[in-house]
Design an enzyme around this catalytic site. Structure first.
Site, PDB file in Angstrom:
ATOM      1  N   GLU A 429       0.835  -1.189   0.000  1.00 24.58           N
ATOM      2  CA  GLU A 429       0.000   0.000   0.000  1.00 24.58           C
ATOM      3  C   GLU A 429       0.877   1.248   0.000  1.00 24.58           C
ATOM      4  OE1 GLU A 429      -2.397   0.195   3.524  1.00 24.58           O
ATOM      5  OE2 GLU A 429      -3.100   2.222   3.125  1.00 24.58           O
ATOM      6  N   ASP A 504      -5.055  -0.253   9.421  1.00 24.76           N
ATOM      7  CA  ASP A 504      -6.082   0.755   9.691  1.00 24.76           C
ATOM      8  C   ASP A 504      -7.214   0.596   8.673  1.00 24.76           C
ATOM      9  OD1 ASP A 504      -5.130   1.708   7.314  1.00 24.76           O
ATOM     10  OD2 ASP A 504      -4.149   3.464   8.162  1.00 24.76           O
ATOM     11  N   ASP A 506      -8.111   2.336   6.011  1.00 25.99           N
ATOM     12  CA  ASP A 506      -7.724   2.405   4.599  1.00 25.99           C
ATOM     13  C   ASP A 506      -7.058   1.115   4.154  1.00 25.99           C
ATOM     14  OD1 ASP A 506      -8.724   4.828   4.044  1.00 25.99           O
ATOM     15  OD2 ASP A 506      -6.814   5.924   4.262  1.00 25.99           O
TER      16      ASP A 506
END
Ligand code: 1YM
Length: 639
Positions: A429, A504, A506
């Protein structure tokens, strides 16, 4: 027990059989983890369901009692109580102590069951601390108790009269903690899902589930519409294209065949097939027969109605299945299960029966319902147009795939090794974590693909659109397997595909988007166990020169407890992958020896799919509800 003083040969044989189960429980129930534990319930429930299939039982109760004791009751005929000639024991004791008893000792009559009738009972007994069976039959209440892996405390005896003409069987047991070392806690949701599925597949069968560990937890399943109601539930959050579920059924040579289906405006197909209540994940002859008939009948209708012109390409299987939700259920007296996980139906005669029952039924249905027929054909036609467009797009991907690897992979930093068995790819990510991962990786075996922001949601997009998305094109090309008709698992370039996202909201969103992509386009990769999530540590504990990373609170507390009282460690909550330097990222999350990976399995494809759709689909309300319900673990979404 009386017999304690004098063992007969038969006793010794029985005990050796049960001992074999205790020595190698995995051989009988798959594992001694959570799945194996729940398997005990299924073995006993199966016997009750078999009694329902035989037409003698319409009510099954499953209870999780305090202390994770399970009690299962049915209102069938009651397990036979007479003496069994071969064993010299009562039939009840035989069923519960002799391996592979059951079918062999059973009476006559039509039976459809997943395994042999009653074979699992002795396995459950062998793996229980204690087990009690109560039988209501012939106006009597019979009882027998077993302890410590199936030792009968005393023979079957009558403990009471039952005044009414009540009949049935009750089995109560406590799994043995020495066998189920990992966990002996039952999961209500696992029982809920499977019992609901059984109720859908057996219309008119009532199943109650109670959790006495918790006040008032109870669910009741009774579906008089059977698999019609199953399809309605699967399509609940979707826009359906026709109001009524299409239902076709028939019986041939003792094989009962049922199909329920309904189209929605989505682009995926959800076809689930069962044989004798067992989910045939790998498909088989029943599924093949139905699919063939669907393609044949729709093409024929479209041509006759001149919707499909002579010059037009025929509609393919994928075209006619777009947006289709379907349940196929077959009840067979002698099913042959094949395939890697024994979930593929092999009986060759079923293909023709399936094709006849479904094909003839559908043909008639379309004749009688021309409006629905037109809607279905329009849907298939639009799928076919998209397919032709996608083919062009795919050709572009393939051409690029042939080029020198570095020329196209763009953002991919590949590993040096070309041996898939040692290669891994990290889907990371964000560019900043991607940067750290590139510097911290083992360049021989670890490839890095940074993903910018959110990848395309394939739940909402058709194949052609997905294939024009840069991120997805890169993933497809990097994996090397191709997709759709061209998919080839043996071409997978990496043994492990590791999703590395932040802990988290996201991060979990990206993880779900990736899993959606895998579920739609790369399901066999997940099924073959190649997909993992990296688990970055949650805390960094520093004292003196020592640094210790821990992945959760439990591990943190356990570690802190090992430190001497005078040590005052500094505990920092790790922020994000992007804020770790390359060495930290390597040591904590990437290095093979020290990292923690969680394997992503599509154990329950259906549940995962429902979750994907709820989270990712068009409808906002179910998504809101899902997130509210699961807010507690939104961070570590367990899919
Ligand atoms: C809560 C678990 O085991 N019910 C049950 C089991 C059997 C019967 C009825 C039964 C079967 C038959 C005849 C038959 C079993 N019987 C056998 C065996 N519930 C639960 N309910 N009469 C009763 O199959 O002909 C095995 S299981 F072998 F004795 F027939």
């Amino acid at each position: 027990m009386d017999k304690n003083t004098h063992y007969t040969d038969a006793d010794i044989q029985v005990l050796e059989g049960l001992e074999a189960v205790r020595k190698r429980p995995g051989m009988y129930i798959g594992s001694t983890g959570e799945k194996g534990l729940h398997h005990l319930v299924w073995e006993i429930v199966d016997n009750a369901v078999d009694e329902a299939l035989a037409g003698f039982c319409d009510d099954i109760e499953v209870m999780i009692d305090k202390g994770d004791i399970i009690e299962i009751r049915d209102d069938g005929r009651g397990i036979p109580t007479g003496i069994n000639e071969k064993t010299g024991l009562s039939t009840v004791e035989t069923i519960f102590t002799v391996l592979h008893a059951g079918g062999k000792f059973g009476g006559e009559g039509y039976k459809v069951s997943g395994g042999l009738h009653g074979v699992g009972a002795s396995v459950v007994n062998a793996l229980s601390k204690w087990l009690e069976v109560k039988i209501y039959r012939d106006g009597n209440v019979y009882f027998q108790r077993f302890e410590n892996g199936g030792h009968a405390v005393e023979p079957l005896k009558i403990i009471d009269k039952c005044a009414d003409d009540r009949t049935g069987s009750t089995v109560r047991f406590k799994p043995d903690e020495e066998i189920f070392k990992e966990t002996t806690t039952f999961d209500y949701d696992i029982l809920y899902k499977r019992l609901q599925e059984i109720a859908f597949l057996n219309k008119g069968l009532r199943i109650n589930l109670y959790d006495l560990r918790v006040d008032d937890k109870h669910d009741s399943f009774l579906y008089n519409g059977g698999i019609i109601e199953y399809v309605e539930m699967l399509n609940k959050n979707k826009n359906v294209l026709h109001d009524d579920v299409i239902y076709l059924n028939g019986e041939e040579d003792g094989i009962i065949f049922e199909v329920a289906c309904q189209y929605n405006d989505g682009y995926n197909s959800n076809i689930y097939s069962f044989t004798n209540n067992i989910n045939t994940y790998e498909g088989g002859t029943h599924e093949d027969g139905v699919k063939l008939a669907l393609t044949r009948v729709i093409n024929k209708y479209a041509k006759n109605a001149k919707i499909l012109k002579e010059k037009d390409e025929a509609l393919t299987g994928d075209d006619v299945r777009e947006g289709l939700t379907m349940i196929i259920s077959c009840k067979h007296p002698d099913p042959q299960f094949e395939g890697q996980t024994k979930t593929k139906l092999g009986n060759s005669e079923v293909k023709k029966i399936a094709s006849d029952v479904f094909g003839n039924g559908l043909e008639r249905y379309l004749m009688e319902n021309p409006t629905v027929a037109r809607i279905i054909i329009e849907k298939a036609l639009s799928a076919s147009r998209a397919r032709i467009a996608a083919k062009k797009a795919r050709e572009t991907v393939r051409r690029k795939g042939d080029l020198e690897i570095t020329a196209f992979y763009g953002k991919l930093t590949d590993c040096k090794s070309k041996d898939p068995s040692e290669s891994e790819i990290f889907l990371v990510e964000g560019d900043s974590a991607g940067g750290s991962a590139k510097s911290g990786r083992d360049y021989m075996t670890q490839a890095i693909l940074p993903l910018k922001g959110k990848i395309l949601n394939v739940e909402k997009a058709r194949l052609d659109k997905a294939l024009s998305n840069e991120e997805i094109k890169t993933i497809i090309t990097a994996f090397g397997t191709g997709i759709g008709d061209e998919f080839d698992l043996s071409k997978l370039r990496y043994d492990k595909i590791i999703i590395m996202t932040d802990a988290d909201v996201d991060g979990s969103h990206i993880r779900v988007l990736l899993l959606t992509l895998f579920y739609r386009f790369f399901r066999p990769i997940v099924e073959a166990g190649h997909v993992y999530a990296a688990i970055p540590p949650l805390y960094k504990i520093t004292h003196g020169k020592t640094i210790k990373y821990v992945i959760d609170d439990d591990e943190k507390n356990a570690y802190l407890a090992t430190l001497p009282a005078n040590v005052k460690p500094e505990i920092a909550r790790n922020k994000g992958l992007g804020e770790m330097d390359p060495d930290e990222l390597r040591d904590t999350t990437m290095q093979k020896e020290t990292r923690v990976l969680r394997q992503i399995t599509v154990d329950d494809l259906q549940a995962a799919d429902l979750a994907f759709e709820t989270l990712m689909g068009e409808e906002v309300e179910p998504r809101r509800q899902f997130i509210e319900k699961n807010a507690g673990y939104a961070v570590n979404l367990d899919i």
